[in-house]
Design an enzyme around this catalytic site. Structure first.
Site, PDB file in Angstrom:
ATOM      1  N   HIS A  76       1.058  -2.398   6.855  1.00  0.00           N
ATOM      2  CA  HIS A  76       0.387  -1.191   6.376  1.00  0.00           C
ATOM      3  C   HIS A  76       1.320  -0.363   5.489  1.00  0.00           C
ATOM      4  O   HIS A  76       0.923   0.137   4.427  1.00  0.00           O
ATOM      5  CB  HIS A  76      -0.071  -0.368   7.588  1.00  0.00           C
ATOM      6  CG  HIS A  76      -0.745   0.909   7.235  1.00  0.00           C
ATOM      7  ND1 HIS A  76      -0.531   2.075   7.935  1.00  0.00           N
ATOM      8  CD2 HIS A  76      -1.638   1.226   6.259  1.00  0.00           C
ATOM      9  CE1 HIS A  76      -1.254   3.043   7.399  1.00  0.00           C
ATOM     10  NE2 HIS A  76      -1.929   2.558   6.381  1.00  0.00           N
ATOM     11  N   GLU A  79       1.652  -1.952   2.113  1.00  0.00           N
ATOM     12  CA  GLU A  79       0.481  -1.643   1.278  1.00  0.00           C
ATOM     13  C   GLU A  79       0.689  -0.322   0.533  1.00  0.00           C
ATOM     14  O   GLU A  79       0.426  -0.218  -0.664  1.00  0.00           O
ATOM     15  CB  GLU A  79      -0.767  -1.575   2.158  1.00  0.00           C
ATOM     16  CG  GLU A  79      -2.017  -1.076   1.447  1.00  0.00           C
ATOM     17  CD  GLU A  79      -2.855  -0.188   2.338  1.00  0.00           C
ATOM     18  OE1 GLU A  79      -3.181   0.951   1.922  1.00  0.00           O
ATOM     19  OE2 GLU A  79      -3.183  -0.613   3.459  1.00  0.00           O
ATOM     20  N   HIS A  80       1.184   0.700   1.236  1.00  0.00           N
ATOM     21  CA  HIS A  80       1.442   1.996   0.599  1.00  0.00           C
ATOM     22  C   HIS A  80       2.528   1.877  -0.471  1.00  0.00           C
ATOM     23  O   HIS A  80       2.400   2.435  -1.570  1.00  0.00           O
ATOM     24  CB  HIS A  80       1.899   3.007   1.661  1.00  0.00           C
ATOM     25  CG  HIS A  80       0.792   3.589   2.470  1.00  0.00           C
ATOM     26  ND1 HIS A  80       0.600   4.953   2.599  1.00  0.00           N
ATOM     27  CD2 HIS A  80      -0.203   3.006   3.186  1.00  0.00           C
ATOM     28  CE1 HIS A  80      -0.443   5.182   3.375  1.00  0.00           C
ATOM     29  NE2 HIS A  80      -0.952   4.015   3.750  1.00  0.00           N
ATOM     30  N   GLU A 157      -0.784  10.046   8.705  1.00  0.00           N
ATOM     31  CA  GLU A 157      -1.974   9.237   8.953  1.00  0.00           C
ATOM     32  C   GLU A 157      -2.077   8.896  10.435  1.00  0.00           C
ATOM     33  O   GLU A 157      -3.169   8.946  11.018  1.00  0.00           O
ATOM     34  CB  GLU A 157      -1.914   7.960   8.111  1.00  0.00           C
ATOM     35  CG  GLU A 157      -3.167   7.111   8.177  1.00  0.00           C
ATOM     36  CD  GLU A 157      -3.138   5.926   7.227  1.00  0.00           C
ATOM     37  OE1 GLU A 157      -3.915   4.973   7.454  1.00  0.00           O
ATOM     38  OE2 GLU A 157      -2.350   5.949   6.254  1.00  0.00           O
TER      39      GLU A 157
END
Length: 228
Positions: A76, A79-80, A157
């Site tokens: 994750h 991905e950022h 997040e």
């Protein structure tokens, strides 16, 4: 067939299925072709003659199931980080600014076994957008200053999702699942799971994950637009 893209790279592609071999709805007026590039990546080409915008989506067979146990949430986080600068376009806002300036939008997500990246842009700027997009998967910078800043976004997040009741139930499901199954891994990541390890910086962990999983044979690309 052979093609030369704007960067000057010549690619060969093997046609796997052409339009007449693909089953589609009688009302679907689009034309399709599925090809495999010489690097092993499969591409689905969709021609929609009247489209005013063009789109691309890339699926990578790597998700949070592939996270190392010592760095859960790494897929994750990667991905950022891919959005934040490449060798040709080192400015971390270059891609987002270009897409927005030409009537488009973009996003990405990380799932269990796949991650997906996509954008839409005015058709006349599709080749320029693709030049920026494809470099995420070829020459990302993983600049240290952006690692430190983006970690805070990941933490935010995580804190936000702690208040989501469905997300809390999902975490209960994970916590009560077989601990030897990758489903039990913590998918989002936070400041506790994403950090430097002894003799292994977080930057190096990102590079190692990228080198291991982000290869052409694990990718499928879809391109749609009015181009032939």
């Amino acid at each position: 067939m052979m093609a030369t893209e704007s960067s000057g790279v010549t690619l060969s592609a093997r046609v796997i299925l052409d339009d007449q071999d693909i089953t589609k709805s009688p009302t679907d007026q689009r034309n399709y072709r599925i090809v495999e590039l010489d690097n092993g990546m499969r591409c689905v080409l969709v021609h929609e003659a009247e489209a005013r915008q063009a789109s691309a989506a890339l699926a990578v067979a790597a998700g949070h199931f592939h996270d190392p146990h010592h760095a859960q949430g790494l897929a994750h986080f990667l991905e950022h980080m891919l959005f934040l600068g490449t060798k040709k376009y080192p400015d971390a806002t270059s891609y987002q600014s270009f897409i927005s300036a030409h009537g488009g939008n973009h996003n990405a997500w990380t799932g269990t076994e796949f991650s997906n990246y996509y954008f839409t842009v005015d058709a006349n700027y599709f080749d320029q957008a693709l030049d920026r997009f494809m470099r995420f998967f070829h020459e990302p910078l993983f600049a240290q200053k952006w690692i430190e800043k983006e970690l805070q976004s990941i933490e935010s997040e995580f804190q936000l999702k702690r208040q989501d009741e469905l997300r809390r139930l999902y975490q209960v499901h994970k916590a009560t699942s077989n601990p030897k199954h990758p489903f039990s891994k913590f998918s989002v990541g936070n400041l506790s799971t994403l950090k430097d390890q002894p003799n292994n910086s977080l930057q190096q962990q990102l590079r190692d994950f990228f080198q291991r999983w982000y290869c052409a044979r694990r990718m499928t690309l879809v391109l749609l637009g009015p181009q032939s």
